[in-house]
Enzyme design. Structure first.
Site, PDB file in Angstrom:
ATOM      1  N   HIS A  67     -10.739   4.888  15.069  1.00 48.52           N
ATOM      2  CA  HIS A  67      -9.543   5.491  14.463  1.00 48.52           C
ATOM      3  C   HIS A  67      -9.577   7.004  14.614  1.00 48.52           C
ATOM      4  CE1 HIS A  67      -5.933   5.423  12.061  1.00 48.52           C
ATOM      5  NE2 HIS A  67      -6.436   6.337  11.254  1.00 48.52           N
ATOM      6  N   HIS A  76      -6.970  10.599  15.190  1.00 48.17           N
ATOM      7  CA  HIS A  76      -5.741  11.358  15.450  1.00 48.17           C
ATOM      8  C   HIS A  76      -6.236  12.668  16.045  1.00 48.17           C
ATOM      9  CE1 HIS A  76      -3.684   8.563  12.709  1.00 48.17           C
ATOM     10  NE2 HIS A  76      -4.632   8.810  11.839  1.00 48.17           N
ATOM     11  N   ARG A 124      -1.438  16.743   4.213  1.00 49.88           N
ATOM     12  CA  ARG A 124      -0.448  16.213   5.152  1.00 49.88           C
ATOM     13  C   ARG A 124       0.550  17.307   5.565  1.00 49.88           C
ATOM     14  NH1 ARG A 124       3.895  11.341   4.249  1.00 49.88           N
ATOM     15  NH2 ARG A 124       4.824  12.959   2.951  1.00 49.88           N
ATOM     16  N   TYR A 172       1.110   8.968  17.137  1.00 52.85           N
ATOM     17  CA  TYR A 172       2.508   8.925  16.670  1.00 52.85           C
ATOM     18  C   TYR A 172       3.307  10.182  16.987  1.00 52.85           C
ATOM     19  CZ  TYR A 172       0.205  11.143  12.630  1.00 52.85           C
ATOM     20  OH  TYR A 172      -0.565  11.958  11.820  1.00 52.85           O
ATOM     21  N   HIS A 189       2.546   2.405  11.559  1.00 51.12           N
ATOM     22  CA  HIS A 189       1.885   3.514  10.868  1.00 51.12           C
ATOM     23  C   HIS A 189       1.392   3.103   9.494  1.00 51.12           C
ATOM     24  CE1 HIS A 189       1.372   7.025   8.316  1.00 51.12           C
ATOM     25  NE2 HIS A 189       0.924   7.606   9.405  1.00 51.12           N
ATOM     26  N   ARG A 245       4.703   2.554   4.401  1.00 50.83           N
ATOM     27  CA  ARG A 245       5.562   3.690   4.048  1.00 50.83           C
ATOM     28  C   ARG A 245       6.504   4.051   5.185  1.00 50.83           C
ATOM     29  NH1 ARG A 245       2.349   8.169   4.031  1.00 50.83           N
ATOM     30  NH2 ARG A 245       0.362   7.116   4.353  1.00 50.83           N
ATOM     31  N   HIS A 280      -2.401   1.666   9.028  1.00 49.93           N
ATOM     32  CA  HIS A 280      -3.014   2.253   7.833  1.00 49.93           C
ATOM     33  C   HIS A 280      -2.678   1.343   6.651  1.00 49.93           C
ATOM     34  CE1 HIS A 280      -2.427   6.357   9.947  1.00 49.93           C
ATOM     35  NE2 HIS A 280      -3.735   6.222   9.806  1.00 49.93           N
ATOM     36  N   GLU A 291      -4.250   3.468   1.701  1.00 48.28           N
ATOM     37  CA  GLU A 291      -5.173   4.605   1.654  1.00 48.28           C
ATOM     38  C   GLU A 291      -5.055   5.316   0.309  1.00 48.28           C
ATOM     39  OE1 GLU A 291      -4.582   7.450   4.778  1.00 48.28           O
ATOM     40  OE2 GLU A 291      -6.324   8.659   4.236  1.00 48.28           O
ATOM     41  N   HIS A 341      -8.644   2.042   6.614  1.00 53.56           N
ATOM     42  CA  HIS A 341      -8.936   2.495   5.235  1.00 53.56           C
ATOM     43  C   HIS A 341      -9.144   1.302   4.294  1.00 53.56           C
ATOM     44  CE1 HIS A 341      -8.269   6.507   6.579  1.00 53.56           C
ATOM     45  NE2 HIS A 341      -6.979   6.325   6.783  1.00 53.56           N
ATOM     46  N   ASP A 354     -11.100   9.470  12.219  1.00 50.97           N
ATOM     47  CA  ASP A 354      -9.774   9.700  11.653  1.00 50.97           C
ATOM     48  C   ASP A 354      -9.313  11.145  11.761  1.00 50.97           C
ATOM     49  OD1 ASP A 354      -7.406   9.443  10.269  1.00 50.97           O
ATOM     50  OD2 ASP A 354      -8.284   8.857   8.363  1.00 50.97           O
TER      51      ASP A 354
HETATM   52 ZN   LIG Z   1      -5.320   7.722  10.199  1.00 50.90          ZN
END
Ligand SMILES: [Zn+2]
Length: 462
Positions: A65, A67, A88, A127, A220, A223, A247, A250, A284, A335
């Site tokens: 995992h 990003h 975020r 993404y 994703h 959400r 995900h 989390e 997660h 991650d």
């Molecule tokens: Zn992630």
């Protein structure tokens, strides 16, 4: 005329083999990118010409995992207090500044950092698809292709987990909110358009995008993808037998919003949408109910833990032992790349369970090494990788045992020493598909990895 594949051989002082465990004097031979022979108890003198591997040799590590662009935030997000949600916001600011060229430079450097840490395969949960404002590039897969190129240049394999991301979150009343601001770059409008774009990557019937790359998909999270939009993603992965990641739970806030919206937990929503199965991986899996654990375990979905990120973001501690007992294989990922060190991730599974339960020994070093190797590769669609065995992909990671951290390690507990005390800095050499990528701690394809990281990060942060 076809030439026969290159034959190579290595002699490992100690090697960890699935089943028998750590063995001494292991002769390992490969033709092209696959192992042909693995024999323990071969004295060095009987293997002239074999490359000597001192220390403990492991199969390739899989970072299930990633990003890649989050690497630019390392350290910066440690200033002040913050929450997952303030983190975020900073992450969105970095996303805003990337284009295919700067993403190639950043990802190449990040993947090179991974190679130095012993990673031979990365699962990139991707993404950041489109240009600013959500405007498509001339090639709508320009960003994904930059990641594929970055992995090739850094010498590792990649599963591009192309991520469907349609909504900006769930409102307090449980309604999907539209994408806004930097999130516009993530969206394809709906899942059919997502599938059309991913199809344009032109995978072969087995889902391969090249010798080093495989196509996969991701939802994703609950959400970001309404349940009614999940089917086209599931159907696309069925066509190719491709891995499907998401995900899952989390944050507690995700569970609450999901219950408000759909009257069920995120795991139950994914189960009802047909997302859970042996090809799927839930990342997660932190805040699960006992029935969520049964849904994951019963469907043999993999659970990918990212303990350093989960600790960094104050996410919580997921029920790793319960998931494994229920039937879920475990894998690990770095991650957000708060650090890139799969030994830290692997032991993090056990150490966080100890903290949560007051009991040691819930996972053995062997269990944790499997999560970082064979199980990680399997959850990225690379069956026949992550083990030193005839027929498997010829990936080797040698960890020095004469470093300050590992000096004094004994043969009988060499795996325990490495899993519980090694760091990425102890990785001495890395072979991917029979080819040297790291030798004596130096990357052979990316000349100066710290300089490449520093230049790419400065370029992104401005
Ligand atoms: Zn992630």
């Amino acid at each position: 005329m076809t030439s026969s594949p290159a034959v190579r051989s290595w002699h490992a002082a100690l090697a960890w083999l699935l089943g028998p465990g750590v063995q001494r004097d292991v002769l390992i031979e490969a033709a092209g990118d696959r192992f042909t022979t693995v024999r323990a108890g071969v004295p060095p003198a009987a293997a002239p010409g074999a490359v000597r591997l001192q220390g403990l040799t492991l199969p390739g590590l899989a970072n299930a995992h990633s990003h890649a662009f989050h690497r630019a935030l390392r350290g910066i997000t440690q200033a002040g207090q913050g929450t997952f949600w303030t983190w975020r916001e900073r992450m969105y600011q970095v996303a805003e500044g990337l284009d295919p060229d700067s993403y190639l430079a950043l990802a190449r450097a990040v993947y090179a950092e991974m190679s130095l840490a012993g990673v031979t395969c990365v699962g990139e949960f991707h993404y950041l698809h489109h240009g600013p404002g959500g405007v498509q590039y001339a090639d709508p897969n320009a960003m994904g292709r930059a990641l594929l190129r970055a992995a090739a240049q850094a010498g590792l394999r990649i599963t591009l987990l192309d991520t469907c991301y349609l909504a900006g979150g769930l409102s307090s009343e449980g309604r999907p909110e539209p994408l806004s601001g930097p999130q516009l770059r993530f969206g394809d409008g709906d899942a059919r358009h997502w599938a059309d774009r991913v199809e344009a990557l032109a995978p072969d019937p087995h889902g391969m995008l090249g010798p080093h790359a495989r196509a996969g998909a991701a939802i994703h999270s609950v959400r970001a993808v309404p349940p009614g939009q999940m089917h086209p993603v599931v159907a696309w992965t069925q066509r190719y037998g491709a891995p499907l990641h998401a995900h899952l739970s989390e944050q507690r806030a995700e569970n609450e919003a999901c219950r408000a919206a759909y009257g069920a937990s995120p795991a139950a929503v994914l189960y009802q949408a047909g997302v859970l199965g042996p090809r799927s991986t839930m990342v997660h899996a932190t805040h699960l109910t006992p029935s969520d654990v049964e849904l994951l375990g019963g469907s043999r979905a993999c659970a990918c833990f990212c303990p350093t990120t989960e600790a960094d973001l104050a996410d919580g501690i997921g029920p790793a032992r319960a998931l494994a007992s229920a039937g879920s294989p475990l894998s690990v990922g770095s991650d957000s790349h708060a650090v890139v060190d799969l030994f830290a991730e692997a032991r993090g599974i056990e150490l966080t369970q100890r903290l949560a339960t007051g009991q040691r020994g819930q996972f053995s070093a062997d269990d944790l090494a499997r999560a970082a190797t064979v199980a990680g590769h399997a959850c990225l669609g690379w069956a026949g990788a992550g083990e030193i065995a005839p027929g498997a992909l010829a990936d080797l990671v040698t960890v020095a045992l004469d470093t300050p951290r590992l000096a004094g390690a004994t043969e009988a507990t060499a795996l325990e020493s490495v899993v519980f005390a090694a760091t990425a800095a102890d990785v001495r050499s890395v072979v991917v598909g029979g080819r040297d990528v790291v030798r004596d701690g130096r990357h052979l394809l990316v000349d100066d990895v710290p300089a490449a990281l520093s230049a790419a990060i400065r370029g992104v942060l401005g």
